[in-house]
Structures are given as structure tokens and as C-alpha cells.
Design a protein around this motif. Structure first.
Motif, PDB file in Angstrom:
ATOM      1  N   ALA A  31       0.865  -1.164  -0.104  1.00 13.45           N
ATOM      2  CA  ALA A  31      -0.085   0.036   0.055  1.00 13.45           C
ATOM      3  C   ALA A  31       0.882   1.037   0.014  1.00 13.45           C
ATOM      4  O   ALA A  31       0.493   2.078  -0.763  1.00 13.45           O
ATOM      5  N   ILE A  32       1.903   1.329   0.805  1.00 14.01           N
ATOM      6  CA  ILE A  32       2.745   2.463   0.846  1.00 14.01           C
ATOM      7  C   ILE A  32       3.752   2.432  -0.430  1.00 14.01           C
ATOM      8  O   ILE A  32       3.801   3.820  -0.827  1.00 14.01           O
ATOM      9  N   ALA A  33       4.003   1.576  -0.993  1.00 15.38           N
ATOM     10  CA  ALA A  33       4.811   1.363  -2.381  1.00 15.38           C
ATOM     11  C   ALA A  33       3.890   2.312  -3.546  1.00 15.38           C
ATOM     12  O   ALA A  33       4.336   3.000  -4.292  1.00 15.38           O
ATOM     13  N   ARG A  34       2.483   1.858  -3.475  1.00 14.77           N
ATOM     14  CA  ARG A  34       1.353   2.424  -4.384  1.00 14.77           C
ATOM     15  C   ARG A  34       1.277   3.936  -3.934  1.00 14.77           C
ATOM     16  O   ARG A  34       1.226   4.850  -4.965  1.00 14.77           O
ATOM     17  N   LEU A  35       1.376   4.273  -2.765  1.00 18.19           N
ATOM     18  CA  LEU A  35       1.429   5.876  -2.658  1.00 18.19           C
ATOM     19  C   LEU A  35       2.328   6.543  -2.980  1.00 18.19           C
ATOM     20  O   LEU A  35       2.348   7.603  -3.659  1.00 18.19           O
ATOM     21  N   LEU A  36       3.696   5.910  -2.726  1.00 19.38           N
ATOM     22  CA  LEU A  36       4.673   6.557  -3.267  1.00 19.38           C
ATOM     23  C   LEU A  36       4.843   6.762  -4.853  1.00 19.38           C
ATOM     24  O   LEU A  36       5.277   7.672  -5.403  1.00 19.38           O
ATOM     25  N   ASP A  37       4.312   5.745  -5.560  1.00 17.82           N
ATOM     26  CA  ASP A  37       4.276   5.515  -6.917  1.00 17.82           C
ATOM     27  C   ASP A  37       3.478   6.684  -7.789  1.00 17.82           C
ATOM     28  O   ASP A  37       3.800   7.288  -8.358  1.00 17.82           O
ATOM     29  N   GLU A  38       2.253   6.627  -6.682  1.00 16.07           N
ATOM     30  CA  GLU A  38       1.386   7.768  -7.290  1.00 16.07           C
ATOM     31  C   GLU A  38       1.915   9.147  -7.255  1.00 16.07           C
ATOM     32  O   GLU A  38       1.534  10.085  -7.797  1.00 16.07           O
ATOM     33  N   LEU A  39       2.806   9.241  -5.868  1.00 17.30           N
ATOM     34  CA  LEU A  39       3.343  10.622  -6.003  1.00 17.30           C
ATOM     35  C   LEU A  39       4.297  10.932  -6.965  1.00 17.30           C
ATOM     36  O   LEU A  39       4.564  12.253  -6.960  1.00 17.30           O
TER      37      LEU A  39
END
Ligand SMILES: [Zn+2]
Length: 531
Positions: A31-39
Motif C-alpha cells: 500500500a505504501i509503495a503504491r502511495l509513493l508511486d502515485e506521488l
């Protein structure tokens, strides 16, 4: 003038995972990897494959990200070949785009910690970089304790960095591992390195032990480095790592950097920064830092007084950047315009648009403020906010009453002679003229209450069959015996929708009851159940 590309490398999931009390599950990490990716982060360092089962599982398959998924590990051990070092082999087998190898660059550590020669340490760096390149990975070399190493023996520290660069490492990362280096030292030392290795191959990894990790990162960029490593909210062991949540807006919004550099974070992504920061805190179940630069609740809050009206007229006179740019909000007094427009925007979003001059807007705003002061968190509890608004507008049907409930926790010895704790709840509800009593046992008192509440809602039962509680979080709001408990419950249903409700009370069962009730009523409203 063409802007130079500056790269962002996030290590929340690796260095950040070293934080005391932080324990990411695989689902958390993804979930955190996806947040970072979207950022729009360029590199997401997700862990240390081979070091623990979660990281090994994470790297066991390809993870679709725009960012380069990076695996962390050590260079080969002294006296072994790269292909004969199981740790390095596991690292190179990881399904990653990039590999970040960590190596000693302080001669003292080479002798004392590695118990090897300076020459063998250089050979280990060269062999490991080559082995990772041969596997088709982009290679980064973290030079551990680089700044202390440079102060003790500049020639050797630079030789380690140059060895990696010469053998094809894309980045040589200068690490201030114990966080004790000061900005003027960082600027001088990074400048010396960049005279020998092109700055667009040099990165900075700063720790926050003198509260200057962000300043140290910028000092390195001024001296030529073009990659910054850091974490969300400055997570990291001891005092943390460089905080990317502060670094990103500075790079985007401060002219000295914005005119000179491009980063992967778009303006649209920047406007979600506050949400990303808060999402990490939610995941860690900890309170967000109200005073965090840019994204904290107080970052753009101004107390009543002579400034208030001037801010409304001309915000730029009092704010160093516009709060909306980073997804934050200006906060003024009770009668302030921004609170009112936030409420109006929320009402529109949930399909309850009303006239902006309707007096109920102010009543709702006052109610939200009063309840938030008591501990409710409506930003986190969308469904409870919607119910509050609907109730005020008379748009929540009266479905049922809970006449009473009774929750009981008992510890006893069972038939097998084991000491067990059993929870039981009895709920008495009234649906129209019908009285219903349900009894349930649960894993704990809240679980028992939840099961009993949802066991028999009479004619409404069919609407809640697909209702499921997916998360339950408790926070004690002000320590000590007078503490207030806030409960946040996340629910989902058969349509894939999910929502969050909140309850606050001095009593944890009561707080949970409020949040459970809101979740059930929300589901009924959402399903179009008629009273
Ligand atoms: Zn570190």
C-alpha cells in the motif's frame, strides 16, 4: 534555461522500517509503495530480500510500479566470490529494477567491523557492482559512514565511491549514517566528491540526528548531488531520515530549486501530499504531527486577531506558499470562509448540495468544530460526517432504536482446565413495534457487541448481510486517567465500497458502539432502506 533532473529515492520501507515500533506487513508495504508511486517518486526501496520473510515475499514477484523498485543488500563478504555469497545471490535474484548495495567507506570500519584490508573492501565493491550489472539491474552503492570516513581518510572514502562509479554503478550515495554531520560540512565534502565523480551520479542519504537531515540534503544538492534519499514523514531509526514530505514541496515551490530542477512529482501529485503524509500515519495508527511543515494541521493555521481578515483578503501576505499547493488548508476562526467553503464542497461531493447562505451550513460547521474539539475526526471518518450532515438536513430515516445493551467479560477456567476470557453481548432493539433481543459471543467485547447488533435487525437485516468490518483502530487522545478514546471503524460491503466511521467516549465500548451504529445506519442509507 533547461532544468536539470533531480531524482528522489524513498526508503520508508527499508530504512523507515527500522523505526522503533514500526512493523510493516506485506500488505502495508504494498500500500505504501503504491502511495509513493502515485506521488511520482523515482525509486522505491522496498526492503532487504533474504533478511526476513516479508521482504523475501515482496521481491518474489514483479510488482507493477512506475517507480524503480529497489532491493537493498550488502556487497559480497570479504574472502568470498560474488557468486559464492548467499546473501548477494539472494539479492540479485530479487524481482527488482534496481539494487542498492551497502558498503563500508570508512577505513576504520573496514579494519574493525569487517576485519579485512582496504584493498579487499574495494575489490568487494567492484565485484558486487559488476555482478549486479551483469544481472541487468541498475546499481546504487550506499557508502556507509561516508562523511565520517571522509574526515578520517578522504583518499580512501573517495576511492570506495570511485570504485563503484568506475564499474558502472548508476549512483554513488553518500550516507551520513549516524546523522552527525552539519550542512556546511556536507556542502564542502559533497563538493569535493563531485569534483571527481559527476554530480548526476551522486546521491545523498541523510539522517536527522542534529535535526538537519533536510538541510543536509539541500546542502548536498547545492554542491552538485542529484539524488536525494529520504522517507515519508521522516520515518527512520533514532531521529529519523531526511523527510521527503518537506523536501518535495521545497523543491517544487521555492524558486531557487524550482527554476533549476525538475522532479518526478507533478503539480497534481503535490496537491495530494498532505493526504499521502496522513495516510502513512493512519497506517501506523499514530497521530499526525500537527506542526509538520507544509502538511501539518497547524502549518497554515492562524489564530484570531488582526491578521485574520487580512489573510482572507490577501493570503500571500502571511503564507510562504499557498496551502492548496500541498493539499493543506488555511485555518482561521469559527466564522472563517475556508471552513464554510470546505463544508459546502463536502456537501456537494456527497450529493447534498444546499444554498451557500442556508443557515444550516453554519450550524453544521459549528457542530463539526464542537465535535472535533471533543475528539471526533471527521476528515478520517467520511461516513460519520455524511450522517452528521444528513441528520442536520433531516435526511436520515429513523430505522430502529437500541433500547439497551449489555457487554460482559468473564475470565474463568474452562472444561479443559485452561484459563479463558469470554465476551458476551446482549442487545435489545426496537424496530417499529417489534422488540428484538440478540445475544452473541465474541473474541473480545467489541466483537461480541458487533455480532449481537448485526444478528437481527428485523426487516432491515437483508440490507446489512454484505456489511463487513475491515479495520478497527483505537487511539487514546490525552493520556492519564481522564483519557478519551477515539475509535475508527472501517467497513466494506458487497459492492466493494468502503467507509469509515468514528466514535468518541471516555468508555471504549461506548466509543465502539457509536462507530458501529454509524456504520450500520450508513449502510442502510446507502442501500436506500426506507423507514
Ligand atoms: Zn540510513
Amino acid at each position: 534555461m533547461a532544468r536539470e533532473r533531480l531524482y528522489l529515492f524513498d526508503t520508508t520501507l527499508r530504512d523507515g522500517a527500522q523505526t522503533n515500533g514500526v512493523d510493516f506487513t506485506l500488505a502495508d508495504k504494498l500500500a505504501i509503495a503504491r502511495l509513493l508511486d502515485e506521488l511520482g517518486i523515482d525509486y522505491v526501496e522496498a526492503g532487504y530480500p533474504g533478511a526476513n520473510p516479508i521482504d523475501t515475499a515482496l521481491f518474489a514477484e514483479r510488482r507493477p510500479l512506475h517507480a524503480k523498485l529497489t532491493a537493498f543488500g550488502m556487497t559480497r563478504r570479504p574472502g568470498r566470490s560474488a557468486s559464492n555469497d548467499p546473501g548477494l545471490v539472494a539479492l540479485l535474484d530479487a524481482q527488482a529494477d534496481a539494487v542498492c548495495l551497502v558498503a563500508k567507506s570508512w577505513d576504520y570500519h573496514v579494519r574493525v567491523a569487517l576485519e579485512t584490508t582496504e584493498e579487499e573492501n574495494l575489490a568487494s565493491i567492484r565485484d558486487s557492482v559488476r555482478a549486479a550489472k551483469a544481472k541487468g539491474r541498475e546499481v546504487l552503492l550506499d557508502c556507509e559512514h561516508f562523511f565520517d570516513g571522509y574526515k578520517a581518510n578522504p583518499g580512501y572514502a573517495i576511492a570506495c565511491a570511485k570504485a563503484a562509479h568506475a564499474d558502472g554503478a548508476r549512483w554513488v550515495v553518500l550516507c551520513d549514517t549516524n546523522g552527525g554531520t552539519l550542512p556546511h560540512e556536507v556542502e564542502r565534502i559533497v563538493g569535493a566528491v563531485c569534483a571527481q565523480i559527476p554530480g548526476d551520479h551522486v546521491g545523498i542519504h541523510a539522517h536527522n540526528d542534529t535535526e538537519q537531515a533536510v538541510a543536509n540534503s539541500f546542502a548536498a544538492v547545492r554542491a552538485g548531488a542529484r539524488q536525494i534519499q529520504g522517507t515519508l514523514n521522516g520515518l527512520g531509526e533514532r531521529c529519523g531520515n531526511a523527510n521527503l514530505v518537506s523536501i518535495i514541496p521545497t523543491l517544487k515551490l521555492k524558486r531557487d530549486y524550482a527554476d533549476k530542477f525538475d522532479i518526478g512529482v507533478s503539480d497534481e501529485a503535490l496537491a495530494r501530499l498532505a493526504r499521502v503524509s496522513h495516510a502513512l500515519d493512519e497506517l501506523l495508527n499514530r497521530a499526525a504531527n500537527r506542526h509538520a511543515p507544509y502538511v501539518g494541521e497547524s502549518a497554515f493555521a492562524t489564530k484570531a486577531g488582526i491578521h485574520a481578515s487580512a489573510i482572507v483578503k490577501e493570503p500571500a501576505t502571511y503564507e510562504h506558499v499557498a496551502p492548496e499547493r500541498v493539499g493543506n488548508k488555511r485555518k482561521l476562526l469559527v466564522s472563517d470562509q475556508s471552513g464554510r467553503s470546505n463544508v459546502l464542497a463536502e456537501l456537494e461531493r456527497i450529493g447534498l448540495a444546499i444554498d451557500k447562505d442556508d443557515p444550516r451550513v453554519i450550524r453544521l460547521l459549528d457542530e463539526v468544530k464542537e465535535r472535533e474539539a471533543a475528539g471526533y475526526a471527521y476528515e478520517a471518518a467520511d461516513a460519520s460526517f455524511e450522517l452528521l450532515a444528513r441528520r442536520l438536513l433531516g435526511k436520515v430515516p429513523h430505522y430502529f432504536d437500541v433500547e439497551k445493551f449489555d457487554v460482559n467479560v468473564e475470565q474463568r477456567i474452562n472444561a479443559r482446565g485452561e484459563r479463558v476470557t469470554v465476551s458476551q453481548a446482549v442487545v435489545k432493539i426496537k424496530v417499529g413495534k417489534e422488540e428484538l433481543i440478540s445475544v452473541a459471543e465474541g473474541i473480545g467485547p467489541v466483537n461480541a457487541l458487533d455480532l449481537a447488533l448485526r444478528k437481527d435487525l428485523g426487516e432491515y437485516q437483508k440490507y446489512i448481510e454484505g456489511l463487513e468490518l475491515t479495520d478497527y483502530r483505537v487511539r487514546i487522545l490525552n493520556g492519564g486517567t481522564g483519557a478519551v478514546t477515539r475509535v475508527l471503524i472501517e467497513s466494506a460491503d458487497e459492492t466493494g465500497d468502503h467507509w469509515t466511521t468514528v466514535g468518541v467516549s471516555a468508555n471504549i465500548i461506548d466509543a465502539s458502539f457509536q462507530a458501529l451504529m454509524d456504520s450500520i445506519v450508513y449502510k442502510l442509507v446507502k442501500s436506500g432502506a426506507k423507514a
